[in-house]
Design a protein around this motif. Structure first.
Motif, PDB file in Angstrom:
ATOM      1  N   ARG A 123       0.648  -1.128   0.117  1.00 15.66           N
ATOM      2  CA  ARG A 123      -0.005  -0.030  -0.233  1.00 15.66           C
ATOM      3  C   ARG A 123       0.737   1.412   0.019  1.00 15.66           C
ATOM      4  O   ARG A 123       0.238   2.437   0.052  1.00 15.66           O
ATOM      5  CB  ARG A 123      -0.963  -0.092   1.358  1.00 15.66           C
ATOM      6  N   ALA A 147      -8.142   6.587  -6.528  1.00 18.24           N
ATOM      7  CA  ALA A 147      -7.934   6.110  -4.996  1.00 18.24           C
ATOM      8  C   ALA A 147      -8.311   7.395  -4.171  1.00 18.24           C
ATOM      9  O   ALA A 147      -8.481   7.156  -2.972  1.00 18.24           O
ATOM     10  CB  ALA A 147      -6.639   5.502  -4.840  1.00 18.24           C
ATOM     11  N   PHE A 180      -9.848   8.548   0.155  1.00 20.30           N
ATOM     12  CA  PHE A 180      -9.805   7.464   1.268  1.00 20.30           C
ATOM     13  C   PHE A 180      -8.932   7.808   2.225  1.00 20.30           C
ATOM     14  O   PHE A 180      -7.801   7.714   1.791  1.00 20.30           O
ATOM     15  CB  PHE A 180      -9.940   6.091   0.678  1.00 20.30           C
ATOM     16  N   TYR A 231      -6.685   0.824   6.031  1.00 21.66           N
ATOM     17  CA  TYR A 231      -7.098  -0.217   4.809  1.00 21.66           C
ATOM     18  C   TYR A 231      -7.662   0.880   3.871  1.00 21.66           C
ATOM     19  O   TYR A 231      -8.452   1.665   3.824  1.00 21.66           O
ATOM     20  CB  TYR A 231      -8.356  -0.769   5.458  1.00 21.66           C
ATOM     21  N   GLY A 232      -6.984   0.615   2.567  1.00 16.54           N
ATOM     22  CA  GLY A 232      -7.572   1.328   1.574  1.00 16.54           C
ATOM     23  C   GLY A 232      -6.852   2.528   1.089  1.00 16.54           C
ATOM     24  O   GLY A 232      -6.991   3.010   0.121  1.00 16.54           O
ATOM     25  N   LYS A 233      -6.020   3.108   1.897  1.00 20.11           N
ATOM     26  CA  LYS A 233      -4.969   4.269   1.484  1.00 20.11           C
ATOM     27  C   LYS A 233      -3.876   3.586   0.901  1.00 20.11           C
ATOM     28  O   LYS A 233      -3.050   2.860   1.616  1.00 20.11           O
ATOM     29  CB  LYS A 233      -4.640   4.908   2.909  1.00 20.11           C
ATOM     30  N   VAL A 256      -8.041  -3.639  -5.259  1.00 16.02           N
ATOM     31  CA  VAL A 256      -8.852  -2.685  -4.718  1.00 16.02           C
ATOM     32  C   VAL A 256     -10.413  -2.740  -5.254  1.00 16.02           C
ATOM     33  O   VAL A 256     -10.437  -2.458  -6.249  1.00 16.02           O
ATOM     34  CB  VAL A 256      -8.168  -1.269  -4.968  1.00 16.02           C
ATOM     35  N   GLY A 280     -13.009  -2.109  -2.822  1.00  7.22           N
ATOM     36  CA  GLY A 280     -14.046  -1.290  -1.925  1.00  7.22           C
ATOM     37  C   GLY A 280     -13.187   0.198  -2.006  1.00  7.22           C
ATOM     38  O   GLY A 280     -14.206   1.205  -2.705  1.00  7.22           O
ATOM     39  N   THR A 281     -12.182   0.596  -1.859  1.00  2.00           N
ATOM     40  CA  THR A 281     -11.752   1.904  -1.709  1.00  2.00           C
ATOM     41  C   THR A 281     -11.359   2.571  -2.981  1.00  2.00           C
ATOM     42  O   THR A 281     -10.155   2.910  -2.971  1.00  2.00           O
ATOM     43  CB  THR A 281     -10.764   2.093  -0.629  1.00  2.00           C
ATOM     44  N   TYR A 282     -12.260   2.736  -4.050  1.00  2.00           N
ATOM     45  CA  TYR A 282     -11.596   3.391  -5.325  1.00  2.00           C
ATOM     46  C   TYR A 282     -12.953   4.164  -5.908  1.00  2.00           C
ATOM     47  O   TYR A 282     -14.213   3.672  -5.446  1.00  2.00           O
ATOM     48  CB  TYR A 282     -11.039   2.565  -6.230  1.00  2.00           C
ATOM     49  N   LYS A 283     -12.700   5.224  -6.691  1.00  2.00           N
ATOM     50  CA  LYS A 283     -13.980   5.721  -7.413  1.00  2.00           C
ATOM     51  C   LYS A 283     -13.981   5.362  -8.639  1.00  2.00           C
ATOM     52  O   LYS A 283     -13.389   5.678  -9.745  1.00  2.00           O
ATOM     53  CB  LYS A 283     -13.585   7.310  -7.269  1.00  2.00           C
TER      54      LYS A 283
END
Ligand SMILES: Cc1cc2nc3c(=O)[nH]c(=O)nc-3n(C[C@H](O)[C@H](O)[C@H](O)COP(=O)(O)O)c2cc1C
Length: 263
Positions: free
Chosen positions: A19, A61, A64, A68-70, A114, A116-119
């Protein structure tokens, strides 16, 4: 294309989700080699394609926070696209995405799935998506900021292994010492597969002619757990191939996901 089993088997042991990346796109020579691989790998399942994007992951990304997710630094990424009417699109997306991950890792490129954490909206701005296609996931690609030495990578395998459920819990009737070696290796390789929030939703049943992968009971959304199972399928097959056993996948209906049938 034939799966490069030994190379990917080694990658299974080296891989972990990264990450924190160097703030750089893929190097030209890596990009060329990797996109040539993707052209071939994309032939695997009709209706699923993996698109490589050189720059723009930080836009995708964006927004966020938290550990988690960064995902810091990564510029390049993959998008997994599935045509809406493709049967078993989740399993196939997981399988193909993990093939791309293992190839990347074997080239020294680090990755993080990834979902969950994306646009999604920002992905659509960067990638041509057909009307009948949906985005199943993105995968960050790049070079890890903290380059670990090989000795540390071996430690990493142990750490990953500790993060996973034991096989006794994953196999319907426990572990049988008399299983052939290929079954043991295939299951152990599948066990190390990554999954969203490390939930490991897969379960296994060993039969005379192969191994069944099915979903553990859970209230989580089924589609995304089937994508996780597709990832484990790729690992299982790599383990089998490395033990000299070829086979094919028969995708099936709920709650079973698929069966690897030995040739
Ligand atoms: C399908 C899938 C989706 C994931 N989505 C995210 C995510 O949105 N954000 C994130 O930080 N990690 C994500 N991960 C990484 C997992 O958290 C990670 O794979 C798992 O905790 C196991 O750790 P490891 O990959 O280091 O072995 C995802 C992994 C998978 C396989």
């Amino acid at each position: 294309m034939e799966i490069p089993a030994e190379k990917w088997f080694e990658a299974v042991r080296k891989r972990s989700s990264i990450r924190t990346f160097l703030s750089a796109s893929l190097k030209d020579k890596d990009e060329k080699k990797f996109t040539e691989f993707l052209d071939e790998w994309n032939e695997k399942y009709k209706g699923i394609r993996i698109k490589y994007v050189r720059d723009g992951f930080q836009e995708v990304a964006k927004g966020f926070v938290g550990s988690y997710g960064k995902i810091e630094g990564a510029q390049s990424y993959l998008v997994i696209l599935a045509e809406k009417n493709t049967p078993y699109k989740n399993e196939k997306s997981g399988y193909m995405g993990e093939g791309a991950v293992l190839e990347a890792v074997s080239m020294g490129i680090s990755t993080c799935w990834v979902t969950g954490t994306y646009k999604k909206k920002n992905v659509s701005k960067q990638v041509d998506i057909k009307d009948d296609e949906i985005i199943k996931s993105v995968i960050a690609l790049g070079y890890a900021k903290d380059k670990t030495k090989l000795s540390e990578k071996l430690v990493k395998t142990i750490v990953s292994s500790e993060k996973r459920k034991p096989l006794e819990e994953l196999c319907e009737n426990g572990v049988d010492e008399n299983w052939p070696d290929w079954v043991k290796t295939a299951l152990e390789t599948a066990r190390l597969a990554p999954s969203a929030i490390n939930r490991q939703p897969w379960r296994f049943r060993v039969e005379d002619d192969g191994i069944v992968v099915y979903l553990a009971k859970s209230d989580d959304e089924k589609g995304s757990r089937k994508l996780d199972c597709g990832i484990a399928m790729a690992h299982l097959e790599v383990g089998a191939l490395c033990s000299g056993v070829k086979g094919s996948w028969k995708l099936s209906l709920d709650p079973e996901v698929a069966k690897f049938i030995k040739e």
